[in-house]
Enzyme design. Structure first.
Site, PDB file in Angstrom:
ATOM      1  N   HIS A  24     -21.970 -20.084  52.955  1.00  0.00           N
ATOM      2  CA  HIS A  24     -22.205 -19.006  53.558  1.00  0.00           C
ATOM      3  C   HIS A  24     -20.881 -18.125  53.917  1.00  0.00           C
ATOM      4  O   HIS A  24     -20.855 -16.844  53.620  1.00  0.00           O
ATOM      5  CB  HIS A  24     -23.106 -19.064  54.963  1.00  0.00           C
ATOM      6  CG  HIS A  24     -24.494 -19.297  54.587  1.00  0.00           C
ATOM      7  ND1 HIS A  24     -25.667 -18.224  55.089  1.00  0.00           N
ATOM      8  CD2 HIS A  24     -25.128 -20.366  54.041  1.00  0.00           C
ATOM      9  CE1 HIS A  24     -26.778 -18.929  54.596  1.00  0.00           C
ATOM     10  NE2 HIS A  24     -26.710 -20.008  54.125  1.00  0.00           N
ATOM     11  N   ASP A 130     -23.622 -12.431  58.659  1.00  0.00           N
ATOM     12  CA  ASP A 130     -24.770 -13.360  58.101  1.00  0.00           C
ATOM     13  C   ASP A 130     -25.821 -13.339  58.727  1.00  0.00           C
ATOM     14  O   ASP A 130     -25.824 -13.325  60.287  1.00  0.00           O
ATOM     15  CB  ASP A 130     -24.078 -14.688  58.032  1.00  0.00           C
ATOM     16  CG  ASP A 130     -24.949 -15.512  57.058  1.00  0.00           C
ATOM     17  OD1 ASP A 130     -26.157 -15.480  56.925  1.00  0.00           O
ATOM     18  OD2 ASP A 130     -24.553 -16.022  56.169  1.00  0.00           O
TER      19      ASP A 130
END
Length: 471
Positions: A24, A130
């Protein structure tokens, strides 16, 4: 606070909040680097917030790739991981739990203050992050800044997470009895079955850390996001998926695949690290004749399935390049590695430069776990796929590849040697495989158009930059 009359607005200061697990943070950093370059003329600065271990990995990766140093207006800011200092070895799920508990308990607000301090007191004007780190929404609001989350997976998976409550109400406790039932009553999901839904939506442990996280995220996005970056491109998502998402999230900004944002001469595809000689080996193979196999850094088949896969690759007769963690090599059939090396028919390596491998003219098939990054890398390279999904959103991705977009096949359950051999043979040389290869080329052309001069993804990224920097 607005500037007084006659005063100019201070330059934007964007805080980029990472989810410091799996890939990520690396994906978000690639976006941050592109954003920093695009926003530099406005005087914008970016603070990339992640944990010490995450930033160390990113620095290591940056130093290993030519041209991957940070732009001058992008800085790393270390934030606490939430783990007790006395605990030396904490399982990853527990690390995630501690990180999210800290984030929810006011941690993100403290991180934004750390970003402000690192920027010499410049207040944060926008919070990009994110989407998994949903507590950033409230922290951004407290700072008087918009929250612009970045979704890194497929649009259909995002739709499923946003509609989790409705899906649970519909399916109830009957998921096991309704696995093959299409989700026709849920806008945008009619092409998918109950069995294709991500873990934790209607089945599995609803209280597992990731399942809790994405459920809360799905509830938070519609009410708090100023805009949402999507990892897709025009023409990939079916119209019903696009329409359903637009109704819930009116300000979606698709500019994926994210790995294409950086200029070619700035990405590792120009001169990729290749310590195991993958590209040289591919250069000795026939055009579109090689099956490339990789299940990413997390997913790994069971030992018996690994052996079936190995046997199937041998039985296919096609040359293969297999990226497999070295600690799994002992699980392969006796003599497999020696036979592959001796005949030159196969190469097994602990790591491969995947983007460069998929773009190589010798690669004609991709056996994958159907992680979204891998799917997009295959799409942008025009390579048809055989998908063996394991968890998370991989089942939805595999369903999309095989039944929505039609440029690959999907295993229903564990791989067998016969199934692998048949899939590789079909993708490389079969009649149905020819249609899949043609469809893969169509999608590849759409990606190229979207990222070409004046392309939709370039325009959308410019819009994303404007949204982030105008705050």
């Amino acid at each position: 606070m607005a500037p007084a009359d006659g005063e100019s607005s201070p330059p934007p200061h964007v805080a980029v909040v990472a989810f410091p697990f799996s890939s990520h943070a690396a994906v978000l950093l690639s976006i941050a680097r592109a954003l920093a370059a695009a926003a530099a003329p406005s005087g914008a600065t970016l603070s990339f917030l992640s944990t010490a271990s995450s930033l160390a990995q990113l620095r290591k990766a940056s130093s290993a790739s030519a041209g991957h140093g940070l732009p001058g207006n992008l800085r790393f800011v270390e934030v606490p991981d939430g783990a007790p200092a006395a605990e030396e070895s904490v399982p990853v799920p527990r690390q995630m739990q501690l990180f999210m508990e800290a984030a929810e308990a006011g941690g993100v607000k403290a991180w934004l203050e750390a970003a402000r301090a690192a920027a010499g007191g410049a207040r944060v004007t926008c919070v990009v992050g994110d989407a998994f780190v949903w507590p950033a929404a409230d922290a951004a609001a407290s700072a008087g800044a918009p929250w612009v989350p970045v979704w890194t997976a497929a649009s259909c998976a995002l739709l499923a997470h946003i509609r989790t409550d409705a899906l649970r109400e519909d399916v109830g406790d009957q998921a096991a009895n309704r696995v093959d039932e299409p989700l026709i009553s849920h806008p945008g999901l009619a092409s998918y079955r109950v069995r294709d839904l991500p873990d934790g939506v209607v089945s599995g442990d609803f209280n597992y850390v990731i399942n809790l996280l994405v459920h809360r995220m799905g509830q938070c996005l519609p009410r708090s996001a100023a805009a949402v970056a999507l990892n897709t491109f025009p023409g990939l998502d079916p119209p019903d998926v696009t329409a359903a998402l637009a109704e819930i999230l009116p300000n979606c900004v698709p500019f994926g695949p994210y790995h294409l944002l950086l200029a070619e001469d700035d990405a590792d595809t120009a001169a990729p690290a290749d310590p195991h000689g993958c590209l040289a080996w591919l250069g000795r193979q026939p055009a579109r004749g090689v099956a490339y196999v990789s299940f990413g850094t997390v997913a790994c088949p069971r030992p018996d399935e690994l052996r079936e896969l190995a046997a199937g690759l041998e039985a296919s007769g096609a040359p293969f390049l297999w990226s497999l963690r070295e600690d799994s090599w002992t699980l392969l059939p006796p003599g497999f590695l020696d036979r592959a090396a001796g005949t030159g028919s196969g190469l097994v390596v602990p790591w491969a430069p995947q983007v460069a491998v998929l773009r190589h003219p010798s690669v004609g098939a991709f056996v994958t776990h159907a992680g979204w990054a891998s799917v997009l890398e295959g799409v942008s390279s025009g390579v048809p796929m055989a998908c063996r999904p394991f968890f998370g959103d991989q089942r939805m991705n595999a369903r999309s590849v095989a039944h929505v977009w039609g440029f690959g096949a999907a295993f229903e359950g564990a791989m067998t040697s016969a199934g692998v051999a048949a899939a590789v043979e079909e993708l490389l040389r079969g009649e149905e495989g020819a249609r899949m290869r043609a469809r893969a080329k169509v999608l590849q052309a759409l990606v190229a158009e979207a990222f070409g001069p004046g392309g939709e993804c370039r325009k959308n990224f410019d819009r994303f930059v404007e949204i982030v920097c105008r705050a």
